[in-house]
Design an enzyme around this catalytic site. Sequence first.
Site, PDB file in Angstrom:
ATOM      1  CD  GLU A 106      14.750  93.281  61.490  1.00 43.73           C
ATOM      2  OE1 GLU A 106      15.854  92.713  61.197  1.00 43.73           O
ATOM      3  OE2 GLU A 106      14.717  94.335  61.779  1.00 43.73           O
ATOM      4  NE  ARG A 165       0.865  87.490  71.396  1.00 40.15           N
ATOM      5  CZ  ARG A 165       2.045  87.360  72.014  1.00 40.15           C
ATOM      6  NH1 ARG A 165       2.009  87.404  73.327  1.00 40.15           N
ATOM      7  NH2 ARG A 165       3.049  87.419  71.462  1.00 40.15           N
ATOM      8  CD  GLN A 211     -24.847  59.390  70.699  1.00 41.10           C
ATOM      9  OE1 GLN A 211     -24.175  58.183  70.646  1.00 41.10           O
ATOM     10  NE2 GLN A 211     -25.525  59.946  71.613  1.00 41.10           N
ATOM     11  CD  GLN A 232     -12.562  62.933  58.093  1.00 39.13           C
ATOM     12  OE1 GLN A 232     -11.651  63.868  57.440  1.00 39.13           O
ATOM     13  NE2 GLN A 232     -12.712  61.855  58.024  1.00 39.13           N
ATOM     14  CD  GLU A 246       0.134  90.357  66.742  1.00 38.02           C
ATOM     15  OE1 GLU A 246       1.000  91.002  65.900  1.00 38.02           O
ATOM     16  OE2 GLU A 246       0.058  90.772  67.864  1.00 38.02           O
TER      17      GLU A 246
HETATM   18  C1  LIG Z   1       1.044  85.791  56.398  1.00 39.48           C
HETATM   19  C2  LIG Z   1       1.850  86.160  57.374  1.00 39.48           C
HETATM   20  C3  LIG Z   1       1.649  87.697  57.607  1.00 39.48           C
HETATM   21  C4  LIG Z   1       2.393  88.083  58.835  1.00 39.48           C
HETATM   22  N1  LIG Z   1       2.011  89.583  59.270  1.00 39.48           N
HETATM   23  C5  LIG Z   1       2.967  90.240  59.783  1.00 39.48           C
HETATM   24  C6  LIG Z   1       2.893  91.801  59.879  1.00 39.48           C
HETATM   25  O1  LIG Z   1       1.995  92.398  59.526  1.00 39.48           O
HETATM   26  N2  LIG Z   1       3.898  92.162  60.584  1.00 39.48           N
HETATM   27  C7  LIG Z   1       4.957  91.559  61.147  1.00 39.48           C
HETATM   28  O2  LIG Z   1       5.622  92.319  61.779  1.00 39.48           O
HETATM   29  N3  LIG Z   1       4.857  90.310  61.018  1.00 39.48           N
HETATM   30  C8  LIG Z   1       4.197  89.742  60.280  1.00 39.48           C
HETATM   31  N4  LIG Z   1       4.072  87.993  60.372  1.00 39.48           N
HETATM   32  C9  LIG Z   1       5.313  87.617  60.963  1.00 39.48           C
HETATM   33  C10 LIG Z   1       4.986  86.500  62.185  1.00 39.48           C
HETATM   34  O3  LIG Z   1       4.231  87.298  63.065  1.00 39.48           O
HETATM   35  C11 LIG Z   1       5.720  85.515  62.380  1.00 39.48           C
HETATM   36  O4  LIG Z   1       6.098  84.750  61.199  1.00 39.48           O
HETATM   37  C12 LIG Z   1       5.879  84.680  63.583  1.00 39.48           C
HETATM   38  O5  LIG Z   1       5.879  85.667  64.808  1.00 39.48           O
HETATM   39  C13 LIG Z   1       6.950  83.792  63.685  1.00 39.48           C
HETATM   40  O6  LIG Z   1       8.165  83.996  63.433  1.00 39.48           O
HETATM   41  P1  LIG Z   1       9.020  83.117  62.354  1.00 39.48           P
HETATM   42  O7  LIG Z   1       8.158  83.153  61.024  1.00 39.48           O
HETATM   43  O8  LIG Z   1      10.137  83.937  62.088  1.00 39.48           O
HETATM   44  O9  LIG Z   1       9.179  81.865  62.890  1.00 39.48           O
HETATM   45  P2  LIG Z   1      10.121  81.406  63.905  1.00 39.48           P
HETATM   46  O10 LIG Z   1      10.287  82.272  64.877  1.00 39.48           O
HETATM   47  O11 LIG Z   1      11.538  80.971  63.374  1.00 39.48           O
HETATM   48  O12 LIG Z   1       9.803  80.093  64.485  1.00 39.48           O
HETATM   49  C14 LIG Z   1       9.671  78.980  63.854  1.00 39.48           C
HETATM   50  C15 LIG Z   1       9.041  77.653  64.624  1.00 39.48           C
HETATM   51  O13 LIG Z   1       9.790  77.606  65.814  1.00 39.48           O
HETATM   52  C16 LIG Z   1       9.110  77.822  66.968  1.00 39.48           C
HETATM   53  N5  LIG Z   1       9.963  78.705  67.892  1.00 39.48           N
HETATM   54  C17 LIG Z   1      10.514  79.742  67.923  1.00 39.48           C
HETATM   55  N6  LIG Z   1      11.097  80.163  69.144  1.00 39.48           N
HETATM   56  C18 LIG Z   1      10.987  79.170  69.812  1.00 39.48           C
HETATM   57  C19 LIG Z   1      11.462  78.829  71.322  1.00 39.48           C
HETATM   58  N7  LIG Z   1      12.247  79.935  71.575  1.00 39.48           N
HETATM   59  N8  LIG Z   1      11.276  77.873  71.864  1.00 39.48           N
HETATM   60  C20 LIG Z   1      10.633  76.709  70.991  1.00 39.48           C
HETATM   61  N9  LIG Z   1      10.113  77.166  69.645  1.00 39.48           N
HETATM   62  C21 LIG Z   1      10.461  77.989  69.093  1.00 39.48           C
HETATM   63  C22 LIG Z   1       7.957  78.490  66.422  1.00 39.48           C
HETATM   64  O14 LIG Z   1       7.113  78.417  67.270  1.00 39.48           O
HETATM   65  C23 LIG Z   1       7.742  78.032  65.104  1.00 39.48           C
HETATM   66  O15 LIG Z   1       7.130  76.725  65.198  1.00 39.48           O
HETATM   67  C24 LIG Z   1       3.371  87.572  59.424  1.00 39.48           C
HETATM   68  C25 LIG Z   1       3.583  86.255  59.081  1.00 39.48           C
HETATM   69  C26 LIG Z   1       2.694  85.697  57.930  1.00 39.48           C
HETATM   70  C27 LIG Z   1       3.260  84.245  57.624  1.00 39.48           C
END
Ligand SMILES: Cc1cc2nc3c(=O)[nH]c(=O)nc-3n(C[C@H](O)[C@H](O)[C@H](O)COP(=O)(O)OP(=O)(O)OC[C@H]3O[C@@H](n4cnc5c(N)ncnc54)[C@H](O)[C@@H]3O)c2cc1C
Length: 556
Positions: free
Chosen positions: A132, A249, A285, A344, A371
């Site tokens: 979400e 995963r 190399q 590269q 994921e």
């Molecule tokens: C192209 C694409 C396809 C997708 N397809 C699907 C789908 O089919 N179904 C679905 O449900 N989802 C889907 N997703 C969602 C995807 O799984 C999420 O984007 C992902 O889990 C990360 O969530 P977020 O984008 O809200 O990032 P956030 O959770 O806000 O994370 C932002 C950053 O903060 C870091 N972070 C988050 N929590 C912590 C913590 N506790 N401690 C330290 N660092 C943290 C993360 O590693 C990341 O670097 C998709 C996303 C994309 C971009």
Amino acid sequence: MAAEKGLDAETLNITLDSLRSYVKDKLPDEQLLEWDEKDEFPEEVVRAIGSEELGIQLIFIPERFGGLGGGAFDVYRVCEQMGRVDLGIATGVLATFLGSDPIVYGGTEEQKARWLGAIAEEGHLMAYGATEPAAGSDLGALRTVAEPVEEDGQVVGYKINGNKQWISNGGFANLYTVLAKTPKGPTWFVVDKGTEGLSTGNPEDKHGIRASNTSTLAFDDMFVEADRVVGGVEGQGLVQAQLVFGFTRLMVAAFGLGAGWEAMDRSIPYSVDRKQGGSALSEKQGYTHKLIVPHVVRLEGGRAYIEETAERLDSDEGNLNTEGAIAKYLSTEAGDAAADAAIQAHGGYGYTKEYMVEKIKRDVRITRIYEGTSEIMEMTIARDRWQQQLKTRGQYYHDKARELEAMHAEAPGAGANIAALALHSLAEVLERARVKRLTRNQHVLFRMGEIIAYGEGAAALVRRSICYAKGKLNPKADMRFKPPVLSAISRVYARETATKIAAEGMRWVASADGLGAGEVAAFAEAIRMNDIQEAQAGNIADMDLIADALYDRNQV
Ligand SMILES: Cc1cc2nc3c(=O)[nH]c(=O)nc-3n(C[C@H](O)[C@H](O)[C@H](O)COP(=O)(O)OP(=O)(O)OC[C@H]3O[C@@H](n4cnc5c(N)ncnc54)[C@H](O)[C@@H]3O)c2cc1C
């Protein structure tokens, strides 16, 4: 150990061959580049891959529901192959796998027959609606609400309100699995396309995987019948999501592996043809040992972990969430780094579209995000193994190291002794972190997650290499290299891992003030720094051997 579930090797090979010939006929580079450029979802292709024409969706559907009943190992091989072609198209196919997983793992028999049967027979596309706008890594923060609708004191359905973000196949799916909060907690619902109150947003304009469709979903008083609750009981959603992580995963791990290898397989012939300084790049190399060999080695580390985890999943050893996380982390980081090195390796040409590696690099980048991001993988790995460290009073990795030492005594040559050094070192680093309570620093905990993953990867590659040398590798496994070459790959990986664990371990322990004045030398001894440096001997010769195999020179 042979896989106990899934297709036989012949059926798997037929499936992989038909996928390859479909790609050759229908998906030439020019076509893939056009979809990428136009940001176009090739719906017909994704449906063809999942329909009778190729029947890839049949692999993950149990036989009793009209599928082929493939196992995790089969799914890994198919995902690797798709990852080689186009990760956008592969994501379209993956979304159906993901979307149906809550049903496969959590659905009632009736629900499985109804919806898995429909996927098997009609090639339905699915979407998985978990994320979400404000709930990404932390799914527990979801806000979409499913309010029970009662008639005569009975729950007859739910009214769902909320939004989903980043949903693959969002604009094209026939069926959606949607996670929403009920009074008893998060719950999966199966929703048909066209349900009143469901709307989808415009496709996202993405950095890569542009041939995949990603969109938002909005639910406005969307009514679904009570029989749409996956498993028939409210509040099981997060548990059901956890059940599938080991498996899903692994699929993304295989995407990273496939894309990374494709990037290497485009760089290798390029470097044979490209002459600079009077000879082919492949003869240099300084080129091969930086841009090709280490990436191949790391990809094979990822593969070893994927294969071992897939076999364990197929032997019903449990959900293996941590192992799925390690497989994903190692393989997607390796795939992304390999794609970057491939640009590269192509020099200026790599920076243009024509040679495909630029696209592969943009595409593979997503595997470190969806994921579960790499950072969430580090956290998952560290937290779980930290418990093992505590439970065994610091012996967890010492025990694993002793197992490797026993293997080395029986089968020297695969680098089991070096991987053992790496794991002894890891055990000491973790113990120091425990005694000094260093993991109260989140960064230290995550860095431990990283070195744990590499340590376990090195051990898996040693086991795979020894198994292969004994002729006992799973017949469905990749056998690109001959056993002596895989042994060299295993040794190089073990040396790199041992160095990483000792150097990074020392660094983060010291950074968090875990070493008092004058303690550095004693700690260096405890983590076997000297032995690890001595074990580097022979590394260049091993890299030469691997390069020779990759370039078909003096094959052993
Ligand atoms: C192209 C694409 C396809 C997708 N397809 C699907 C789908 O089919 N179904 C679905 O449900 N989802 C889907 N997703 C969602 C995807 O799984 C999420 O984007 C992902 O889990 C990360 O969530 P977020 O984008 O809200 O990032 P956030 O959770 O806000 O994370 C932002 C950053 O903060 C870091 N972070 C988050 N929590 C912590 C913590 N506790 N401690 C330290 N660092 C943290 C993360 O590693 C990341 O670097 C998709 C996303 C994309 C971009």
